[in-house]
Design an enzyme around this catalytic site. Structure first.
Site, PDB file in Angstrom:
ATOM      1  CG  ASP A  64      -6.365 -30.448   8.449  1.00 21.44           C
ATOM      2  OD1 ASP A  64      -6.629 -29.438   9.109  1.00 21.44           O
ATOM      3  OD2 ASP A  64      -5.314 -30.573   7.783  1.00 21.44           O
ATOM      4  CG  HIS A 112       7.016 -34.655   6.929  1.00 22.83           C
ATOM      5  ND1 HIS A 112       6.822 -34.145   8.193  1.00 22.83           N
ATOM      6  CD2 HIS A 112       5.841 -35.208   6.575  1.00 22.83           C
ATOM      7  CE1 HIS A 112       5.592 -34.401   8.600  1.00 22.83           C
ATOM      8  NE2 HIS A 112       4.969 -35.051   7.627  1.00 22.83           N
ATOM      9  CG  HIS A 154      -2.766 -41.215   1.761  1.00 23.55           C
ATOM     10  ND1 HIS A 154      -1.979 -40.380   1.002  1.00 23.55           N
ATOM     11  CD2 HIS A 154      -2.990 -40.571   2.932  1.00 23.55           C
ATOM     12  CE1 HIS A 154      -1.731 -39.278   1.676  1.00 23.55           C
ATOM     13  NE2 HIS A 154      -2.338 -39.356   2.865  1.00 23.55           N
TER      14      HIS A 154
END
Length: 417
Positions: free
Chosen positions: A348, A17, A106
């Site tokens: 996704d 980002h 993650h």
């Protein structure tokens, strides 16, 4: 590190980002016709927001070449490329709901432990957004490989969850002996693959079943994994640097550097362990068209001893289910306190449809780097005097080498060498 390759070096930059992502490519041969239109098609294939089965993040991913070309020709100097992030939403990751937790499976926890700080929005450098620089760089490599050797690199989705394009059977535990698979990889094109959007599995029936399964996981705020198969056709013979940079080792390194990858196999792969050597070996025969030695089968996947042998190179890459899901998960905060995380953001439900051009990109970078290494070796060899009576028994397949071999043969026959 953020640099890949030796002779063809790609350095990527950017987080999920931040304001932009991109790359610097060093080692690009001078004189190559190049502009953004050579790069953009693959960028568009990997961009988000392509369908209801991908993240709704709306990025155009328009690439801009910043340096290294003039009048559409490469100068041999570093090429910088930039893609601006137009739809970044770092606020989606703020507050107690997200930033207080290391997201399960993650990179939040490992990045914080390694660096002492982590990006607070998205996955930072672990995000698939980083792969934009790889795909941009590969656009250069692919154009050179296509013009110089007509190298063709095509990837496609071969499984989603338990649904396989070529399910293993007793007769064909590996696709390497399946005539349907071998026929497919001998002629498949990217247009064939993209004719089966949004999944990119080159079978109408299998693609529809896979799409339905992905939709089910998306609707349940869950995710699912899959595999991508890739074939490299017309790869020159002789690429690969034994012992530690064998071609399949470089491919494995490249593929496993892609976010969410968990496995790599080449040729017959793991299923090849289930058959005896008498069935697995690839016998040599003389090609009826070229007269050169080729293999009658290709369980090796186009690589022997870490060096390309001229046969199609094919391999498969496994992608795990995306780690960020919308379901509430019981997990601990960074503080150690127990809690429940319901992740926000746009993600996704299955990465394999968009991973197809990324796999192609990394394959192109590996082949381009290996080709430049081999061309450097061959160029150095041609500057040496030829020893009388010594005749090369194999060449890399380049036109220059073929001419050198013929010249040397003639010289030995007439006694001038």
């Amino acid at each position: 590190m953020s640099t890949f390759g030796h002779s063809f070096r790609v350095t990527t930059y950017g987080e999920s980002h931040c304001r932009s992502v991109g790359c610097i490519v060093d080692g690009v041969p001078p004189g190559l016709p190049l502009d953004e239109s050579d790069i953009q098609p693959q960028m568009t294939r990997r961009r988000p927001g392509q369908s209801a089965l991908t993240t709704p993040r709306n990025e155009k991913d328009r690439v801009e070449i910043q340096s290294g070309t003039e009048f559409g020709i490469t100068l041999g100097t570093p090429i910088a490329m930039i893609v601006r992030n137009e739809d970044q939403r770092p606020k989606d990751y703020g507050g107690d709901t997200m930033d207080s937790y290391p997201r399960p499976s993650h990179a939040d926890f490992t990045y914080l432990e390694k660096y002492g700080v982590k990006a607070s929005s998205g996955g930072g450098r672990s995000s698939a957004r980083e792969t934009i620089g790889r795909v941009a760089a590969a656009g250069i490599a692919e154009k050179y490989l296509s013009l110089s050797h007509n190298v063709q690199i095509i990837a496609f989705v071969s499984s989603v969850g338990p649904i396989h394009l070529f399910p293993p059977t007793t007769q064909h535990p590996s696709p390497s002996t399946n005539p349907d698979f071998l026929s497919l990889i001998s002629a498949i094109t990217r247009s064939d693959v993209d004719a089966h959007l949004p999944v990119r599995c080159p079978s109408a029936d299998a693609s529809a079943t896979m799409a339905k399964l992905i939709g089910q996981y998306r609707d349940a705020a869950d995710s699912i994994g899959g595999t991508v198969t890739c074939v490299i056709r017309n790869c020159p013979i002789g690429l690969g640097e034994p012992c530690f940079d064998k071609l399949e080792a470089s491919l494995a390194h490249a593929m496993l550097s892609i976010p969410a990858t968990k496995g790599f196999e080449i040729g017959s792969g793991f299923a090849g362990c289930e058959v005896p050597g008498s069935q697995h070996n690839d016998p040599f025969v003389r090609s009826p068209t070229t007269g050169e030695l080729v293999t009658s089968t290709n369980n090796s996947g186009g690589v022997q001893g870490g060096i390309s042998n001229g046969a199609p190179i094919y391999f498969r890459v496994a992608f795990k289910p995306p780690a960020t899901i919308g379901q509430a998960q019981k997990t601990a905060k960074f503080s150690g306190d127990e809690g429940s995380l319901e992740a926000k953001g746009r993600h996704d439900p299955c990465v394999v449809p968009r991973a197809v051009p990324i796999v192609e990109a990394m394959a192109a970078l590996v082949v381009m780097d290996a080709l430049l290494e081999q061309l450097g070796r061959e160029g150095a060899r041609r500057l040496l005097p030829v020893t009388k009576g010594v005749l090369p028994v194999r060449h890399s397949g380049t036109n220059a080498d073929k001419k050198d071999v013929e010249k040397l043969k003639n010289g030995l026959e007439n006694g001038s060498v």
